[in-house]
Design a protein around this motif. Structure first.
Motif, mmCIF file in Angstrom:
data_model
loop_
_atom_site.group_PDB
_atom_site.id
_atom_site.type_symbol
_atom_site.label_atom_id
_atom_site.label_comp_id
_atom_site.label_asym_id
_atom_site.label_seq_id
_atom_site.Cartn_x
_atom_site.Cartn_y
_atom_site.Cartn_z
ATOM 1 N N PRO A 259 50.035 29.529 -12.177
ATOM 2 C CA PRO A 259 49.056 28.454 -12.157
ATOM 3 C C PRO A 259 49.549 27.714 -11.279
ATOM 4 O O PRO A 259 48.537 26.804 -10.541
ATOM 5 N N ARG A 260 50.698 27.415 -10.936
ATOM 6 C CA ARG A 260 51.216 26.497 -9.853
ATOM 7 C C ARG A 260 50.474 27.002 -8.551
ATOM 8 O O ARG A 260 50.282 26.160 -7.623
ATOM 9 N N GLU B 207 40.448 30.065 -16.183
ATOM 10 C CA GLU B 207 41.834 29.380 -16.080
ATOM 11 C C GLU B 207 42.071 28.905 -17.576
ATOM 12 O O GLU B 207 41.577 28.330 -18.374
ATOM 13 N N THR B 208 43.572 28.947 -17.656
ATOM 14 C CA THR B 208 44.425 28.396 -18.736
ATOM 15 C C THR B 208 45.074 27.246 -18.859
ATOM 16 O O THR B 208 45.428 26.753 -19.774
ATOM 17 N N ASP B 209 45.389 27.061 -17.725
ATOM 18 C CA ASP B 209 46.288 25.735 -16.947
ATOM 19 C C ASP B 209 45.410 24.556 -16.763
ATOM 20 O O ASP B 209 44.539 24.526 -15.938
#
Length: 304
Positions: free
Chosen positions: A189-190, A250-252
């Motif tokens: 995710p970064r 997206e999960t973050d």
């Protein structure tokens, strides 16, 4: 009948209808690649003008799924297509083939085209991240408007990015959209958040240069090449598709915030397929800032 099968249908009306369907939604990466390959095959063999025009017009909708080989093969048989010319320009890569020399405020260089077909007016990024503008192309002593893959020619490059270029160094047409699309598909995710920030930076470049140049991603000749080029509409829509696709999966929270913020920066390029994806997000479950971004995207006229 699936879309790829319809693109190869014996009835040209079916082929045209299938091509027009391509731009109506945002495709998953695997589907994007399969549809892109089918479009290239169809457009390369098409004999009916209406179907051919629809197939070529559909290519930017799956640009992220097209390979360099796809573009090169199609360019050999459809070299007169303005749509394909823009795609080839955005895929352009040149390699310096001899020592460069100054020419007033500009730089003269002999280059070989490794990929795509860069055109005059196109912005190119140097290995150290600086920008230069492809002001002029000469082939066999005559001015040309583009340099095709595999060809060698003399070019005039303007701007600070052209100074100090060394032999064998490479110049790429604005690679930011492709880099962002790849980053938005990363498992980390970064990396996705950084890719979204890169898309936002590219969108923020609008207004720092002109929209000139037949290559599409260019700034006007003579701008000095100091600022980053403006993202053109087709590249902007490609970024919107990648960002919207990333956002709905997206999960973050931090990455989602970056993706929605980047979409706001690219709002002029948003279309119904991107907004349809974003409507799948449940605003009630989002943190405050991403929810504010989503509301601004879906209901831009709403106060507050």
């Amino acid at each position: 009948m699936g879309l790829t099968e319809q693109l190869g249908h014996p009835d040209p009306r079916q082929r045209e209808a299938a091509a027009r369907r391509v731009a109506l939604r945002v495709w998953e990466p695997e589907a994007e690649e399969a549809i892109g390959a089918s479009l290239v095959r169809a457009a390369g063999a098409e004999t009916e003008p209406g179907a051919l025009a629809a197939q070529l017009d559909a290519l930017p909708a799956v640009e992220a799924g097209l390979t360099d080989g796809d573009l090169h093969r199609l360019g050999l048989v459809r070299s007169d297509s303005p749509v394909l010319a823009r795609l080839l320009a955005r895929a352009g890569r040149l390699q310096i083939s001899a020592p460069v020399r100054p020419s007033g405020a500009a730089t003269l260089a002999v280059v070989r085209c490794l990929r795509g077909a860069p055109r005059t007016g196109l912005w190119l990024r140097t290995p150290d991240g600086a920008w230069t503008v492809l002001e002029r192309i000469e082939l066999y002593g005559r001015a040309a408007d583009r340099l095709d893959s595999g060809c060698t020619g003399r070019v005039l490059l303007s701007g600070p990015g052209a100074r100090g270029l060394g032999e064998w160094e490479r110049l790429d047409a604005d690679p930011r959209p492709r880099e962002c699309v790849r980053g938005l598909r990363a498992p980390d995710p970064r990396v996705r958040a950084l890719a979204a920030a890169g898309a936002a930076d590219a969108a923020g470049a609008a207004g720092t240069g002109g929209t000139g140049g037949t290559g599409g991603t260019g700034g006007a000749a003579g701008t000095g090449g100091a600022a980053a080029p403006v993202v053109d509409p087709e590249a902007g829509r490609m970024l919107c598709a990648a960002l919207a696709r990333a956002a709905v999966a997206e999960t973050d929270p931090a990455a989602l915030e970056s993706e929605l913020a980047a979409l706001l920066g690219l709002a002029p390029f948003l279309g119904p397929p991107h907004l349809a994806l974003l409507h799948a997000l449940d605003a009630a479950t989002l943190p405050a800032r991403p929810r504010t971004y989503l509301d601004a995207l879906l209901w831009p006229g709403r106060a507050g």
